[in-house]
Design a protein around this motif. Structure first.
Motif, PDB file in Angstrom:
ATOM      1  N   CYS A  56       0.821  -1.214   0.000  1.00 42.44           N
ATOM      2  CA  CYS A  56       0.000   0.000   0.000  1.00 42.44           C
ATOM      3  C   CYS A  56       0.855   1.264   0.000  1.00 42.44           C
ATOM      4  N   CYS A 124      -0.848   2.694   4.651  1.00 36.51           N
ATOM      5  CA  CYS A 124      -1.428   1.458   5.154  1.00 36.51           C
ATOM      6  C   CYS A 124      -1.808   1.642   6.628  1.00 36.51           C
ATOM      7  N   ASP A 125      -2.819   0.885   7.038  1.00 38.10           N
ATOM      8  CA  ASP A 125      -3.535   1.129   8.296  1.00 38.10           C
ATOM      9  C   ASP A 125      -2.708   1.686   9.461  1.00 38.10           C
ATOM     10  N   CYS A 197      -6.246   0.252   0.701  1.00 42.85           N
ATOM     11  CA  CYS A 197      -7.553  -0.370   0.486  1.00 42.85           C
ATOM     12  C   CYS A 197      -8.576   0.686   0.073  1.00 42.85           C
ATOM     13  N   ALA A 203      -7.377   2.136   6.709  1.00 48.23           N
ATOM     14  CA  ALA A 203      -6.477   3.102   6.073  1.00 48.23           C
ATOM     15  C   ALA A 203      -7.241   4.361   5.659  1.00 48.23           C
TER      16      ALA A 203
HETATM   17 FE1  FES Z   1      -2.738  -1.688   3.478  1.00 46.16          FE
HETATM   18 FE2  FES Z   1      -5.451  -2.184   3.572  1.00 46.16          FE
HETATM   19  S1  FES Z   1      -3.780  -3.600   3.627  1.00 46.16           S
HETATM   20  S2  FES Z   1      -4.404  -0.311   3.475  1.00 46.16           S
END
Ligand code: FES
Length: 580
Positions: A56, A124-125, A197, A203
């Motif tokens: 991501c 990413c999250d 995502c 995220a």
């Molecule tokens: Fe990285 Fe969803 S896995 S934002």
């Protein structure tokens, strides 16, 4: 070169014509940096979570180049540095296990280096909260640029959402409705561009939280990763951080209690991830704002969810951006008097309301009117009772309304392995009215509080057409997941919370409106079970050494943000001089 004291922090390194200044400058000059870059320009750190193992964030080198253009244009000098990149999809046991580790890396990298301000590149999250936590503990001027969401997934002629489609299709495989080959054919179509995502998962939620907190430029949250406007925003953020450095516009001026209340309200309006409750608490703790779980009820409840995005609704982040993004949502809230603190200051020097008051809404299906919301009351539901004395959460917008008040018998799994083994057993004693209970998946128990709380349903019930059941655990849930899922039960089972002593067949009551999560046993029985549980405890040898030992010994419970106890608080950016 002068030996006069300068206002900029970096002058402590580069601003003196003596032995120390020589050494600091000389080694930097091996990169081909001319003298004038050290002569009073703000030194801007670009804190980069680029990693090919964090897909991501894998486009962040390009993002950083655009930030640099902006910094140069505004008269600053950019220096890029890497920090631990905790990507959600690959990292085991869970990226949450290393969120605090990453935040320590960020904090010490900022404090120890000659930086006047930082641009935080996250996506990413867990990278977004980790960077904000670390920077908040230093309280330097900082602006966040996220990497932006992926383009809409495509599969068999329809749009599919990151993560959400995985849960949906895997349940269909278990129910015998589609083949494993059909399931696998969605793999490449789900993730077909750079970015995070594309659902309103964690995220995108955290990107929206950052925008509502005022630590990004407007529109940061929703611009797709591959849209040229993402790179324009990176450039503009680079320009703006130079001004922030000169103005000493530090995070403590942005991350106020008022800003957090705006974010809580925004989370309800977007149908955001339950993970936000943990991350906002942790960020607030680092800057000295005392946010409580009950603030989510006080501020958030009663707020309609007006963003119709998966996993709660229909659309994806691309449509959200084209519809107007978070500014259009905040404008809608503000016009209805639902933005608690419109005067909160933001990174561009304007108030939140000044930023959004004229924001257009181009698609009323995606960003719906307040009188036609996706969910009437979208705030996170905070639950308490003898099963969760310190609280638990549920996301009503992702739940089945008929299950929000429910009484059922517990089907208990001692841990995630036990769940995986027994849930597929055709002889498992379970009905659609049962309550699935899973223990030992909390911060200390897993460890790292994995996103396994949305336990998949028993295949035999899926085959009967059951689509949702009440589930209770001390785990978290992916922001891309859905269901009537009670999460973050605190204290967790491993810490001796009542969840540890739930038994098969116990009656459990969930009442979201009353904020109640109750196990139907009396206090005497509860005390006896807890005493027996304590007696039987032994230490897991895997917890005895390494980072895992540090984690299990020091991680706080979910209601406290899962930070390490010794990291809570703002320690500022002062640092003792080097002993050259
Ligand atoms: Fe990285 Fe969803 S896995 S934002």
């Amino acid at each position: 070169m002068t030996d006069q004291p300068r206002k900029l922090r970096s002058a402590q390194w580069f601003g003196t014509a003596d032995k120390n200044g020589f050494m600091y400058r000389s080694w930097m000059k091996n990169q081909g940096i001319p003298d004038h870059e050290f002569e009073g320009k703000p030194i801007i750190g670009i804190c980069n979570t680029f990693s090919e193992l964090t897909p991501c964030n894998a486009h962040f080198r390009k993002l950083a180049e655009h930030v640099k253009r902006g910094v140069f244009e505004a008269g600053g000098f950019p220096v890029e540095f890497p920090v631990f990149s905790n990507g959600e999809s690959n990292l085991r046991p869970t990226a949450m296990f290393t969120r605090n580790l990453a935040s320590m890396d960020v904090e010490e990298s900022i404090r120890g280096n000659p930086l006047d301000a930082v641009v935080l590149l996250a996506g990413c999250d867990k990278t977004t909260p980790a960077l904000l936590m670390g920077a908040a503990s230093c309280d330097v001027p900082a602006i966040l640029v996220t990497g932006g969401p992926m383009l809409n997934g495509k599969h068999h002629g329809r749009d599919i959402g990151s993560g959400t489609v995985v849960w949906q299709l895997s349940e269909q495989v278990k129910a015998g409705k589609i083949s494993i080959h059909e399931f696998m054919s969605a793999e490449a179509g789900m993730s077909r561009s750079a970015g995070t995502c594309n659902t309103m998962g964690t995220a995108s939620t955290m990107a929206c939280m950052a925008e509502a907190l005022g630590v990004t430029l407007p529109h940061n949250a929703a611009i797709p990763a591959v849209d040229a406007r993402r790179y324009v925003l990176a450039h503009l953020s680079g320009m703006r951080i130079v001004e922030m450095a000169l103005q000493d516009l530090r995070l403590s001026k942005l991350l106020t209690r008022e800003a957090f209340e705006n974010a809580i309200r925004a989370n309800a309006a977007i149908g955001g991830s339950t993970n936000a409750a943990i991350h906002l608490k942790a960020i607030a703790g680092r800057i000295g704002v005392d946010l409580a779980l009950d603030d989510w009820t006080r501020v958030g409840r009663g707020t309609p969810t007006i963003v119709d995005l998966q996993p709660s609704g229909r659309f994806l982040m691309e449509e959200f951006y084209y519809a107007g993004g978070l500014p259009a949502v905040l404008r809608r809230l503000g016009e209805a008097g639902l933005l608690p603190h419109p005067d909160a200051l933001t990174a561009n020097g304007r108030t939140l309301w000044e930023n959004v008051k004229e924001a257009p809404n181009y698609n009323e299906e995606v960003i719906r009117p307040l009188n036609n919301p996706l969910v009437t009351d979208g705030g996170l539901c905070v639950l308490r009772g003898n099963l969760a004395p310190n609280g638990a959460v549920l996301k009503p917008s992702a739940a089945t309304p008929a299950l929000l008040k429910h009484r059922g018998r517990a089907v208990v799994f001692e841990n995630f392995d036990d769940y995986k083994k027994r849930i597929v057993d055709p002889d498992l004693e379970v009905t659609a009215d049962s309550v699935l209970v899973m223990k030992n998946c909390g911060p200390k128990g897993y460890p790292g509080m994995a996103e396994v709380g949305n336990m998949g349903l028993p295949p035999k019930l899926l085959a009967q057409g059951v689509t949702d059941m009440v589930r209770v655990s001390d785990a978290r849930m992916s922001g891309t997941a859905y269901g009537t899922v009670v999460l973050h039960v605190a204290p967790e089972a491993r810490a001796g919370g009542p969840l540890a002593v739930v038994r098969n067949g116990d009656w459990i009551e969930l009442d979201c409106e009353a904020g109640r999560l109750h196990i139907d046993i009396d206090d005497k029985e509860m005390a006896a079970r807890l005493a027996a549980w304590k007696e039987a405890q032994t230490r897991n040898p895997k917890d005895a050494s390494g980072y895992r030992n540090l984690y299990v010994e020091h991680v706080l419970q979910a209601d406290e943000g899962c930070d390490f106890d010794f990291l809570v608080g703002c320690r500022g950016a002062e640092v003792p001089p080097h002993s050259h």
